[in-house]
Write a protein that holds these residues in place. Structure first.
Motif, short mmCIF file in Angstrom:
data_model
loop_
_atom_site.label_atom_id
_atom_site.label_comp_id
_atom_site.label_asym_id
_atom_site.label_seq_id
_atom_site.Cartn_x
_atom_site.Cartn_y
_atom_site.Cartn_z
N SER A 54 0.71 -1.28 0.09
CA SER A 54 0.03 -0.07 0.24
C SER A 54 1.01 1.27 -0.29
CB SER A 54 -0.97 -0.02 1.20
OG SER A 54 -0.07 0.26 2.19
N GLU A 55 0.31 2.46 -0.26
CA GLU A 55 0.97 3.60 -0.29
C GLU A 55 1.68 3.93 1.19
OE1 GLU A 55 3.01 6.78 -1.51
OE2 GLU A 55 1.76 5.46 -2.74
N VAL A 56 0.76 3.68 2.13
CA VAL A 56 1.40 3.75 3.43
C VAL A 56 2.57 2.89 3.88
CG1 VAL A 56 0.67 3.23 5.92
CG2 VAL A 56 -0.94 4.13 4.48
N GLU A 57 2.67 1.49 3.20
CA GLU A 57 3.83 0.52 3.52
C GLU A 57 4.88 1.08 2.77
OE1 GLU A 57 2.17 -4.05 3.71
OE2 GLU A 57 1.35 -2.61 1.97
N ASN A 58 4.60 1.58 1.57
CA ASN A 58 5.96 2.08 0.87
C ASN A 58 6.24 3.64 1.48
OD1 ASN A 58 5.54 0.42 -1.49
ND2 ASN A 58 4.32 1.74 -2.61
N GLN A 59 5.67 4.15 2.10
CA GLN A 59 6.11 5.45 2.64
C GLN A 59 7.02 4.89 4.10
OE1 GLN A 59 6.09 8.68 1.77
NE2 GLN A 59 4.81 7.81 0.03
N GLN A 60 6.45 3.98 4.83
CA GLN A 60 7.05 3.48 5.95
C GLN A 60 8.72 2.74 5.40
OE1 GLN A 60 4.28 0.36 7.30
NE2 GLN A 60 3.50 2.00 8.63
N ILE A 61 8.66 2.12 4.01
CA ILE A 61 9.89 1.71 3.59
C ILE A 61 10.94 2.60 3.34
CG2 ILE A 61 10.88 0.28 1.57
CD1 ILE A 61 8.21 -1.30 1.76
N MET A 62 10.33 3.53 2.71
CA MET A 62 11.03 5.01 2.32
C MET A 62 11.72 5.58 3.66
SD MET A 62 9.78 6.51 -1.09
CE MET A 62 8.09 7.00 -0.60
N ALA A 63 11.06 5.66 4.66
CA ALA A 63 11.27 6.35 5.72
C ALA A 63 12.47 5.43 6.54
CB ALA A 63 10.15 6.44 6.76
N LYS A 64 12.05 4.10 6.56
CA LYS A 64 13.45 3.04 7.11
C LYS A 64 14.78 3.63 6.32
CE LYS A 64 10.37 -0.19 9.11
NZ LYS A 64 9.99 -1.88 9.02
N PRO A 111 10.83 12.42 1.30
CA PRO A 111 10.83 13.42 1.36
C PRO A 111 11.80 14.03 2.39
CG PRO A 111 8.52 12.85 1.52
CD PRO A 111 9.39 11.90 1.63
N ALA A 112 12.18 13.72 3.57
CA ALA A 112 13.08 14.06 4.63
C ALA A 112 14.59 13.99 3.74
CB ALA A 112 13.39 13.28 5.71
N ILE A 113 14.74 13.15 2.88
CA ILE A 113 16.29 13.26 2.31
C ILE A 113 16.16 13.98 1.26
CG2 ILE A 113 17.76 12.02 0.84
CD1 ILE A 113 17.94 10.91 3.78
N LYS A 114 15.09 14.18 0.65
CA LYS A 114 14.97 15.56 -0.54
C LYS A 114 15.10 16.86 -0.16
CE LYS A 114 12.50 12.52 -3.59
NZ LYS A 114 11.15 12.48 -4.50
N LYS A 115 14.38 17.08 1.31
CA LYS A 115 14.55 18.10 1.97
C LYS A 115 15.96 18.65 2.29
CE LYS A 115 12.35 20.73 5.44
NZ LYS A 115 11.24 20.86 6.74
N ALA A 151 15.60 6.10 4.93
CA ALA A 151 15.90 7.45 4.81
C ALA A 151 16.89 7.32 6.19
CB ALA A 151 14.72 8.34 4.98
N GLU A 152 16.36 6.76 7.19
CA GLU A 152 17.23 6.72 8.40
C GLU A 152 18.50 6.33 8.34
OE1 GLU A 152 15.25 4.68 12.00
OE2 GLU A 152 13.21 5.67 11.20
N ARG A 153 18.70 5.13 7.58
CA ARG A 153 19.87 4.82 7.10
C ARG A 153 20.91 5.50 6.48
NH1 ARG A 153 16.85 -0.51 5.29
NH2 ARG A 153 16.37 -1.60 7.39
N LEU A 154 20.43 6.36 5.50
CA LEU A 154 21.05 7.08 4.77
C LEU A 154 21.38 8.48 5.66
CD1 LEU A 154 18.95 7.39 1.50
CD2 LEU A 154 21.10 6.51 1.66
N GLN A 155 20.47 8.97 6.28
CA GLN A 155 20.86 10.14 7.12
C GLN A 155 22.09 9.86 8.10
OE1 GLN A 155 16.83 10.69 8.69
NE2 GLN A 155 16.70 12.54 7.40
N GLY A 156 22.07 8.68 8.71
CA GLY A 156 23.13 8.44 9.27
C GLY A 156 24.56 8.61 8.95
N LYS A 157 24.61 8.74 7.45
CA LYS A 157 25.69 8.84 6.85
C LYS A 157 26.11 10.14 5.85
CE LYS A 157 26.04 4.27 6.63
NZ LYS A 157 27.11 3.60 7.70
#
Length: 159
Positions: free
Chosen positions: A48-58, A115-119, A60-66
């Protein structure tokens, strides 16, 4: 100068690994280069769209740490700005001259980027409206970064 290329998922194809390794080797005359892969999340076939958003958020957390606080971040996204190679070279030169010690490029996974990474991006960049496999995009990116460095150095490589 340092260059980090952050990607979601593992690179599997040997021919892409070899091409990327060649351009990374060439880039070492201009900068130290780190290719950093973060794990991708399994995406259910009919997510679902909600599941896709949750996947991208996870992811993003890994990316933000780098990503460093002072990094100049270039996010590859289809809705990003399209630049000729000469303008791309100027952007990277400006980033380097404005005190950013690290250029960080980010390529998302199959769902794209949160969106957090794009921001966080200093520049959202698109290499066109075509959809390319994320693994192939890594090779295209390192070649374009090398091209930009050669343009800035006044080399005939770009001609």
């Amino acid at each position: 100068m340092k260059i980090k290329i952050l990607t979601v998922g593992k690179l599997k194809e040997d021919y892409l690994k070899k091409g990327i390794a060649e351009y990374v080797k060439r880039l070492h005359r201009f900068a130290s280069v780190a290719m950093i892969e973060v794990a991708d999340e399994k995406t259910p076939e009919k997510a679902s769209e909600v599941e896709n958003q949750q996947i991208m958020a996870k992811e993003a957390e890994r990316l933000q740490g780098k990503i460093g606080d002072r990094d100049y971040v270039v996010v590859l996204a289809i809705e990003g700005k399209q630049l000729p190679s000469e303008d791309f070279a100027k952007k990277l030169e400006q980033a380097k001259n404005s005190g950013h010690g690290t250029l960080t490029f980010i390529i998302g996974g199959s769902l794209g980027l949160d969106p957090a990474i794009k921001k966080r991006a200093n520049l959202m960049l698109s290499f066109g409206l075509l959809t390319l496999p994320h693994q192939l995009m890594r090779l295209v990116l390192v070649e374009q970064v090398y091209r930009a460095m050669m343009i800035s150095a006044g080399s005939a490589y770009h001609k």
